[in-house]
Design an enzyme around this catalytic site. Structure first.
Site, PDB file in Angstrom:
ATOM      1  N   ALA A  82      36.626  34.431  39.244  1.00  0.00           N
ATOM      2  CA  ALA A  82      37.798  34.530  39.930  1.00  0.00           C
ATOM      3  C   ALA A  82      38.204  33.580  41.158  1.00  0.00           C
ATOM      4  CB  ALA A  82      37.154  35.989  40.793  1.00  0.00           C
ATOM      5  N   TYR A  83      37.101  32.612  41.200  1.00  0.00           N
ATOM      6  CA  TYR A  83      37.533  31.733  42.387  1.00  0.00           C
ATOM      7  C   TYR A  83      38.716  30.954  42.140  1.00  0.00           C
ATOM      8  CZ  TYR A  83      32.881  32.911  44.710  1.00  0.00           C
ATOM      9  OH  TYR A  83      32.033  33.366  45.131  1.00  0.00           O
ATOM     10  N   ALA A  84      39.816  31.035  42.979  1.00  0.00           N
ATOM     11  CA  ALA A  84      40.889  30.204  43.013  1.00  0.00           C
ATOM     12  C   ALA A  84      41.789  30.268  41.548  1.00  0.00           C
ATOM     13  CB  ALA A  84      40.665  28.695  43.152  1.00  0.00           C
TER      14      ALA A  84
END
Length: 332
Positions: A82-84
């Site tokens: 989900a990061y960036a």
């Protein structure tokens, strides 16, 4: 040093070298590496978060941070699908490929909150892992971490899916990030009943300003299961490093601004005594806690990387640890 009711001055000790200088320094006392539960692997006891990659840091800035971490002996990278929107994994994967560094790194990635494959059902986990492997340009994840707890999903379904990935060699071990203590017990029982791979690690929110949930609710259970503890949010979003604005510190204090100020004052005082940074002191306190293997924190500059790594060689005295424990009691 000048202080107000809600601010603590932040120093940069003259003895702390720049990143360029550290490249020419051979540390005579290397940090002791700690076991993460993966067979034959020990890690530098601090993990670098991939949260800024592709978000507040572009590819070039991320590469510089990763280069500094590797040069300082770091090997544990913690990211998430989900990061960036997956860009964190892409940047990390490209960096590992360009540096030929995959075999030197221990890669942990979290799944369950990504937009493409939300949840921890079997289909979502399997698809998320395969997508993460593609973005990371690797054939295996050293540690798969379940980013969310979903009581609506049968634990057996989740654990069987993870075990299948482990048997296939796509994942070497797994842990959890947001599960309460009772769910850890349920997971342990389910793993034993199903005969699947046991959980190895847990990633709680844990720092000097957030102690209660972990210490009173989950820590005894994690200790009984011999889980490797990898605290996230280790610097409370930069607050404990002295880098967050005063208004944000007050917001994070949630009505406990005075107690929070006492913690920051104690961290700053000890940083002065130890000729270290506040970030290093806060991380060193975590490293003194039972079962903590590697706190995870973000760095946006190469010098911030050095601050984090320096915590692995900072030995706080019994008096200093007592000061931090007393100051942070309102949060315990």
């Amino acid at each position: 040093m000048t202080e107000t009711a809600h601010t603590v001055s932040v120093r940069t000790p003259l003895s702390v070298p720049t990143t360029a200088q550290t490249a020419t320094i051979v540390d005579p006392v290397p940090a002791e590496r700690r076991p993460l539960g993966l067979e034959g692997r020990r890690v530098l006891p601090v993990g670098l978060s991939g949260r800024p990659f592709g978000w507040t840091l572009d590819a070039a800035g991320s590469d510089a941070v990763l280069d500094a971490f590797l040069a300082a002996g770091g090997d544990l990278i913690d990211t998430a699908d989900a990061y960036a929107g997956g860009r964190s994994e892409i940047i990390l994967g490209n960096w590992m490929r360009s540096r030929r560094a995959r075999d030197r790194m221990v890669v942990a990635t979290k799944v369950g909150t990504g937009a493409d494959h939300p949840g921890v059902g079997a289909r979502a986990i399997t698809a998320a892992v395969h997508d993460s492997l593609r973005r990371l340009r690797t054939d295996r994840l050293d540690l798969l971490v379940l980013h969310v707890d979903d009581p609506e999903t049968d634990f057996e379904e989740t654990l069987l899916a993870v075990d299948e990935l482990i048997r296939a060699g796509s994942v070497l071990g797994f842990g959890v990030a947001a599960h309460p203590g009772m769910r850890l017990i349920e997971a342990r029982i389910a793993c034993a009943q199903l005969g699947v791979a046991p959980m190895l690690a847990v990633q709680p929110v844990y720092n000097l300003l957030h102690r209660r949930d972990w210490e009173q609710g989950i820590a005894p259970i994690a200790a009984a299961q011999r889980l490797a503890v990898m605290p996230r949010y280790s610097l409370a979003g930069g607050v404990l490093a002295g880098s967050a604005p005063a208004a944000r510190r007050r917001l994070l204090g949630r009505g406990s601004a005075r107690a929070e100020h006492e913690v920051l004052s104690a961290v700053d005082q000890i940083a002065t005594e130890a000729d270290a940074t506040m970030a290093a002191v806060a991380m060193a306190w975590l490293l003194s806690r039972p079962d903590v293997v590697a706190p995870v924190a973000s760095a946006s500059t190469t010098d911030e990387v050095i601050d984090l790594v320096s915590a692995t060689r900072l030995r706080l005295t019994r008096r200093q640890l007592g000061m931090l424990d007393r100051a942070s009691q309102p949060f315990a």
